[in-house]
Structures are given as structure tokens and as C-alpha cells.
Design a protein around this motif. Sequence first.
Motif, PDB file in Angstrom:
ATOM      1  N   VAL A 103       0.853  -1.206   0.000  1.00 27.30           N
ATOM      2  CA  VAL A 103       0.000   0.000   0.000  1.00 27.30           C
ATOM      3  C   VAL A 103       0.883   1.248   0.000  1.00 27.30           C
ATOM      4  CG1 VAL A 103      -1.650   1.345   1.384  1.00 27.30           C
ATOM      5  CG2 VAL A 103      -1.973  -1.122   1.117  1.00 27.30           C
ATOM      6  N   LYS A 108      -3.460   0.833  -4.739  1.00 26.35           N
ATOM      7  CA  LYS A 108      -4.767   1.018  -4.123  1.00 26.35           C
ATOM      8  C   LYS A 108      -5.755  -0.085  -4.460  1.00 26.35           C
ATOM      9  CE  LYS A 108      -6.677   5.142  -3.865  1.00 26.35           C
ATOM     10  NZ  LYS A 108      -7.207   6.439  -4.330  1.00 26.35           N
ATOM     11  N   SER A 109      -5.430  -0.857  -5.492  1.00 25.51           N
ATOM     12  CA  SER A 109      -6.417  -1.824  -5.964  1.00 25.51           C
ATOM     13  C   SER A 109      -6.080  -3.248  -5.518  1.00 25.51           C
ATOM     14  CB  SER A 109      -6.484  -1.764  -7.493  1.00 25.51           C
ATOM     15  OG  SER A 109      -7.313  -2.780  -7.968  1.00 25.51           O
ATOM     16  N   LEU A 142      -6.403  -3.719   5.456  1.00 26.76           N
ATOM     17  CA  LEU A 142      -6.290  -2.792   4.319  1.00 26.76           C
ATOM     18  C   LEU A 142      -7.181  -1.573   4.558  1.00 26.76           C
ATOM     19  CD1 LEU A 142      -6.260  -5.339   1.340  1.00 26.76           C
ATOM     20  CD2 LEU A 142      -4.420  -3.754   1.921  1.00 26.76           C
ATOM     21  N   GLN A 143      -8.380  -1.838   5.065  1.00 30.68           N
ATOM     22  CA  GLN A 143      -9.306  -0.719   5.318  1.00 30.68           C
ATOM     23  C   GLN A 143      -8.740   0.245   6.362  1.00 30.68           C
ATOM     24  OE1 GLN A 143     -12.704  -3.299   6.065  1.00 30.68           O
ATOM     25  NE2 GLN A 143     -13.782  -2.396   4.315  1.00 30.68           N
ATOM     26  N   ASN A 145      -5.875   1.036   6.639  1.00 35.63           N
ATOM     27  CA  ASN A 145      -4.845   1.823   5.953  1.00 35.63           C
ATOM     28  C   ASN A 145      -5.400   2.597   4.758  1.00 35.63           C
ATOM     29  OD1 ASN A 145      -1.924   1.258   7.071  1.00 35.63           O
ATOM     30  ND2 ASN A 145      -3.175  -0.561   7.372  1.00 35.63           N
ATOM     31  N   ILE A 147      -7.536   1.703   2.409  1.00 31.95           N
ATOM     32  CA  ILE A 147      -7.816   0.996   1.158  1.00 31.95           C
ATOM     33  C   ILE A 147      -9.135   0.240   1.287  1.00 31.95           C
ATOM     34  CG2 ILE A 147      -7.012  -0.828  -0.422  1.00 31.95           C
ATOM     35  CD1 ILE A 147      -5.169   1.631  -0.392  1.00 31.95           C
ATOM     36  N   THR A 148      -9.999   0.382   0.299  1.00 28.25           N
ATOM     37  CA  THR A 148     -11.204  -0.440   0.274  1.00 28.25           C
ATOM     38  C   THR A 148     -11.060  -1.450  -0.860  1.00 28.25           C
ATOM     39  OG1 THR A 148     -12.487   1.410   1.070  1.00 28.25           O
ATOM     40  CG2 THR A 148     -13.722  -0.419   0.144  1.00 28.25           C
ATOM     41  N   PRO A 149     -10.785  -2.683  -0.527  1.00 26.69           N
ATOM     42  CA  PRO A 149     -10.591  -3.672  -1.597  1.00 26.69           C
ATOM     43  C   PRO A 149     -11.907  -3.995  -2.307  1.00 26.69           C
ATOM     44  CG  PRO A 149      -9.917  -4.510   0.565  1.00 26.69           C
ATOM     45  CD  PRO A 149     -10.702  -3.281   0.795  1.00 26.69           C
TER      46      PRO A 149
ATOM     47  N   ASP B  66      -8.166   6.327  -9.063  1.00 25.55           N
ATOM     48  CA  ASP B  66      -9.220   5.563  -8.406  1.00 25.55           C
ATOM     49  C   ASP B  66      -9.907   4.655  -9.414  1.00 25.55           C
ATOM     50  OD1 ASP B  66      -8.979   6.461  -5.835  1.00 25.55           O
ATOM     51  OD2 ASP B  66     -10.107   8.290  -6.254  1.00 25.55           O
TER      52      ASP B  66
END
Lengths: 340, 173
Positions: A103, A108-109, A142-143, A145, A147-149, B66
Motif C-alpha cells: 500500500v 490502491k487496488s 487494508l481498510q 490503511n 484501502i477499500t478492496p 481511483d
Amino acid sequence: MKVLLPFVSYEVTMTCNLKCRFCYNHYKNTGEIPKKPTYRQIDKTLRQIFKVFDISQITFTGGEPFTAERFGELVLTARLKGANVGIISNGNFAKAEDYIQIVKLGVKSFELPIHSYKSEIHDFMTRIEGSHQKSLSIISELQKNGITPTAVVVLTKYNCENCDETIRFIASKGINRIMINRYNIGGEGIKNPSELLPTKIQLQQAFKQISDEAQNLKLNITSNVCTPICVLNPKDYLGIRFSSCSFDISKRPITIDYLGNVRFCNHSPEILGNIFENSAEEIIKSPLGKKWAEIIPDYCKDCKDYSKCKAGCRASTQQCGLPLSEPDPIVKIYKNTNNE
Amino acid sequence: MNKEHFLPFVALAIALVGIAFAIASIAVFLSRGKSAYCINKKMKIGACLIMLTSLMSCGNKPNITDDFQETCYEPIETDVFEIVNDTISIAKNDTIKIIIYEPTQKEYIYKITNQENSIIFQNKISLTNSEPNYKNEFDLSFDKKLIPGEYNLILTNSDEDRIFSSQLIIFEN
């Protein structure tokens, strides 16, 4: 001059620590156990990819990509080359800190699986106890940090009932991007499709439930395994965005394995060329690729939807050892067995 | 102090971090990738380098979008508008034929705006059939009191996140 190829999937390894019943990876179908590649080999191929193609987005996949030796450094290389990076992971091999390290490289993905709201169903599908909990735990980290996977649900006979419950469960975890992938016949899953394949009605009911939940909860849900319109018609599921197979190579995430073999997609076993042996032009203009556009299955010739549907997933056709003149095998399975 | 004033400092920082990165990479190479400490340092310095180069190239944030395509295949485009008429010039009492492909909503809006972008006419398009088709044709009619002239025809979905705009000339019958 480099050839523009916006989206590439890079299979850094073929090893995986899960034993998913539905795994589509074509090598699972050969019975051969591939050797684990060295970092040097994977890195060399990665650099060659950037040398021959102009890439804006690279998705690391496998196998489980984190099982690859020094995986973080591979991601670092791709980021330093200026590419956006995505990771498809099962959330079960690496520690949370390994994900966070990635990250920090500006990735981000992430796509991680949540096949069911019930642990026992998810674990049954992956054949590893505790895999559901581990995936959820990595998603949570992840969230934390920022990031929303994207949650990935592979729809099989085992999890298609009450899948609305699964969608609500995923939404309750703060995830609003979900990929619904119907079980695609191939790889490990080719051994006994009837064991995994829901009936046509079950599949349609599941998609209806998911579509309704997507609209109720305002979720971004996509169906990512291209599906024949005679099996699932997108107009019946307006809450779900359907994707289709494109014959335009520049619109496809061409898949390259660590040996440099280029394939039309991650499901297809057919090799278009090798980046160490063939020029990028030769690969992109491969007659094998053109065949996909030129051959229209007899079954689909009079269908008004063919231009959109393109006979579903013909990589699955190839995995089943059928010619491209056959549509996605799911069409005839549903037709011949009256599997409704 | 604007962005341009910072750029020389960022460039200098990139050069310094770049040297540190090269040293860390050599250390990793010499350890044959076995030293977790060296790899960790290389990753941290690499992350810093990416951040700095992003600052240099796009201003203030890493070059991450994004809009990452996580799909396997090309998504079908939804809510696509098309004007069927060959001409964008119509008589006052005429209608204009449009098509909405792959609708995702039950209701759409069409507007006429003048050259100053003020809305002077607005109406709804409703998809009456319970099962929308892939291709949906509509005849749009306009306020008969509209003064002949040049306008903009705007088509949107009800969320207004898909917008299609075209010039439209209305003349006397």
C-alpha cells in the motif's frame, strides 16, 4: 517503438496455498505441478514486459502472487516504471504488514475473496479451513490503511443460495465494490462441472437477488466472467454491470506468465507468443487472436445479441478442448441437460 | 510560495533518495536477496522515491487513479445516448428521435439550454416497459413556444452522471 497495451495481467507464479474447487487456471487442467519460479526469472520477465509494451496498468496475479519470491520488490519495480498496480490475492498467504508495505508503494487496488457470509461455505469452496477468516482479516487491515478492496464472489452451486445475504454481509464490512464471477468451467473446476455448476434457474435467481441488493444498497457490482446473454441477460439485472469479451486486444487485460508467454486472457490456455521470442507487433497481430473475432459459433450465427455477447467465455471453450466454433460450454450444458 | 518554487527542492530530494535507493538495491543484490533488512530498506526508500517522483510529475499526490480497471473484460457501456436524426436542425413542431442503449434507470431527462446554458425547457423520458430493452427509441418533442434559434440539447440519466450534449437548431415551420 513500444506497443500500447493499457492493461496487462501478470501471472508471477502458479503456486497457490489454497485448493479452490472452482479454480479456473488452465494449468490445473494439465495435471502438471509447475515449478516455483525464481525472483530473477519473474523480475526479468517483468522488465521485458515494460520494455516491449507501453503499459498503464498491471495486475499481479497467479496462483497466489504473494507466494512469489520477493513479491514486494516486483511491485516496487512496476510502480517505479510508472504503472498503476492491482493485486489479486486470496488474502491467505502473506501477513498484514506485507500488504501494508505494498500500500505504501501507492497500490490502491486489491481484490480479495468473500465467497459467502458463512465461513464454512467459503472454506468448503477453497478447501482450506480458516481461509474465510484470514481473507476478512486482511481486508480489515487494508481498510485501516485507507484501502477499500474489491470483494470477489465466485458463484457456484454451493454459495448461490442466499447470496443476497452474502452481499449484505460484504456491504456491512464497508465494501461497496464487488465482483460477481460465475463459476467458469476450466482448470481445477473442469474435473466435475456438475459438482459446481448451479442450474440455470439457480444462477438467474442468484443474479436477481444480487442485482436487487446492489440497487437497494447502492453498491458497485460487476459481473466479470463474460456470460452468454441466453444464460444471463444484462437487462434483467440492472443493478449489475456486465462485462463482455472484447476482440480489441488493446481493451483486454492480456495475460503474461512469468515465462513471458502471452495469452488472450487469464482464462485462455492458448499462447499468442512469447515476449522474449516474438516482437510485440507479432504477438498483438497474431492470427490466433484474430480467430476469436472471425469464427462465429454456428449456434450463435442467427442470434441478434452476438455482437454484444460474443458467445460468452470462449476461453472456457478452449479449456474444454473444444474449437472456437463452439460457444461457451455452459450454453450447451444448460441446453442438453435441461439444467433448469 | 507556489508549486514551482518547491520543484528544485523536490528534484534535489529525488536525486538524493535515488542514490540511497541505488545503494539499497546493491546491498540487496550482494545479499542475493536473503537479507530481510536490506529488502525492507529498499522498499521504504522505493516508496519514498515513488512519492517524490509523483510530486514532481503531478503536483501533490502519488500517481494513482481511483478508476482502476479490475475487470477481466471490457465493461459494457451503459446509458449511452444517440441522436438518430441526420440533422440537428428541426422545425418547431418536429420531434427528434433518440436512442438510449443499455439503460440502467427507469427515467431520463432531456433539456434545452440556450447559449448562456440556462435551461429553457426540460422534460422526462420514462421507460414504461417493465423490462427495458438493450436499445430504446424515443421521439422527443419540445415546447412549441420555443423561439427559433440555436440551442443545446442535453440528455442525462436521472443521477446526472451520464450526460450527452448536442447542438440543436430550431427553425420556423
